[in-house]
Scaffold this motif. Sequence first.
Motif, mmCIF file in Angstrom:
data_model
loop_
_atom_site.group_PDB
_atom_site.id
_atom_site.type_symbol
_atom_site.label_atom_id
_atom_site.label_comp_id
_atom_site.label_asym_id
_atom_site.label_seq_id
_atom_site.Cartn_x
_atom_site.Cartn_y
_atom_site.Cartn_z
ATOM 1 N N SER A 294 -25.631 86.754 44.207
ATOM 2 C CA SER A 294 -25.004 85.540 43.693
ATOM 3 C C SER A 294 -24.274 85.821 42.390
ATOM 4 O O SER A 294 -24.862 86.333 41.434
ATOM 5 N N SER A 295 -22.998 85.463 42.349
ATOM 6 C CA SER A 295 -22.251 85.609 41.090
ATOM 7 C C SER A 295 -22.788 84.637 40.037
ATOM 8 O O SER A 295 -22.709 84.913 38.836
ATOM 9 N N THR A 296 -23.347 83.516 40.485
ATOM 10 C CA THR A 296 -23.936 82.554 39.554
ATOM 11 C C THR A 296 -25.135 83.165 38.849
ATOM 12 O O THR A 296 -25.282 83.069 37.627
ATOM 13 N N VAL B 6 -35.490 84.515 35.672
ATOM 14 C CA VAL B 6 -34.503 83.664 36.328
ATOM 15 C C VAL B 6 -35.206 82.722 37.296
ATOM 16 O O VAL B 6 -35.988 83.164 38.141
ATOM 17 N N ILE B 7 -34.931 81.440 37.176
ATOM 18 C CA ILE B 7 -35.418 80.442 38.130
ATOM 19 C C ILE B 7 -34.316 80.223 39.155
ATOM 20 O O ILE B 7 -33.236 79.716 38.828
ATOM 21 N N GLU B 8 -34.570 80.629 40.386
ATOM 22 C CA GLU B 8 -33.610 80.466 41.476
ATOM 23 C C GLU B 8 -33.872 79.130 42.158
ATOM 24 O O GLU B 8 -34.855 78.967 42.885
ATOM 25 N N ALA C 11 -28.312 77.985 40.023
ATOM 26 C CA ALA C 11 -28.187 77.200 41.248
ATOM 27 C C ALA C 11 -27.349 77.916 42.293
ATOM 28 O O ALA C 11 -26.833 77.290 43.225
ATOM 29 N N GLY C 12 -27.213 79.229 42.158
ATOM 30 C CA GLY C 12 -26.467 79.993 43.150
ATOM 31 C C GLY C 12 -27.131 79.953 44.519
ATOM 32 O O GLY C 12 -28.362 79.891 44.619
ATOM 33 N N LEU C 13 -26.323 80.002 45.559
ATOM 34 C CA LEU C 13 -26.856 79.901 46.918
ATOM 35 C C LEU C 13 -26.779 81.204 47.704
ATOM 36 O O LEU C 13 -27.551 81.409 48.633
#
Length: 236
Positions: free
Chosen positions: A20-22, A43-45, A14-16
């Motif tokens: 993204s560090s997420t 990865v699902i962004e 859920a990184g924006l």
Amino acid sequence: MNAVNAVNIVVVSAGLSVPSSTRLLGERLAAAATGQAPSEVPVIELRDLAVDIAHNFTSGFPAPALAAAMDAVTGADGVIVVTPVFSASYSGLFKSFFDVLGARDREALAGKPVLIAATGGTPRHSLVLEHSLRPLFAHLRAVVVPTGVYAASQDWGDKGLDARIDRAAGELAALAGALPAAGHGTVNGNGTVNGNGGAAGGDAIRVTRGGAVDDKFDARNVVPFEEQLAALRSAG
């Protein structure tokens, strides 16, 4: 660490920001669990699906990209979920995705191994894993691995983060390789899995001490879940 072969692990990030560090944390966890290079990790962004998720709430129907993302999660052997911390909890986008997933298929995560992770600017938000993420996925009847991973800004490059990633990834890999195929059972409190999705009276299966799945067993000989996990980790 030895990864489990032929295990399908999917990351939901859920990184924006870009980069993204997420997402980076999700990729590192998946790479440790599968032995793949980070570039090979699916990865699902959720950032790219934000509009589709909002439309799904009003229309009740997912757009093709959102439907494909939900299918990927439902069909995975294990899922890594990573959210940035907002207001001491998971982000609204993160929660919204799992809301529409649950509305589409209430059994989507039932019995599925899930590794919870989060990123934030300060270590003070590390309890988001236990106060927010773990209860959410327990409610969705997922099998949440014991070790969650929180990465504050100062954790990057620290050996402590590397150790937590390896430990959590090992637990996920062991569970994803030992539990039944995704979507075909739910885990009970005693470590058994109902093969009919949790209905009363259904056939039960369990993971044995050696990591094999046994569909015929005497309930009096059930191995506690903690012992099963320890045996799986030592065998891996």
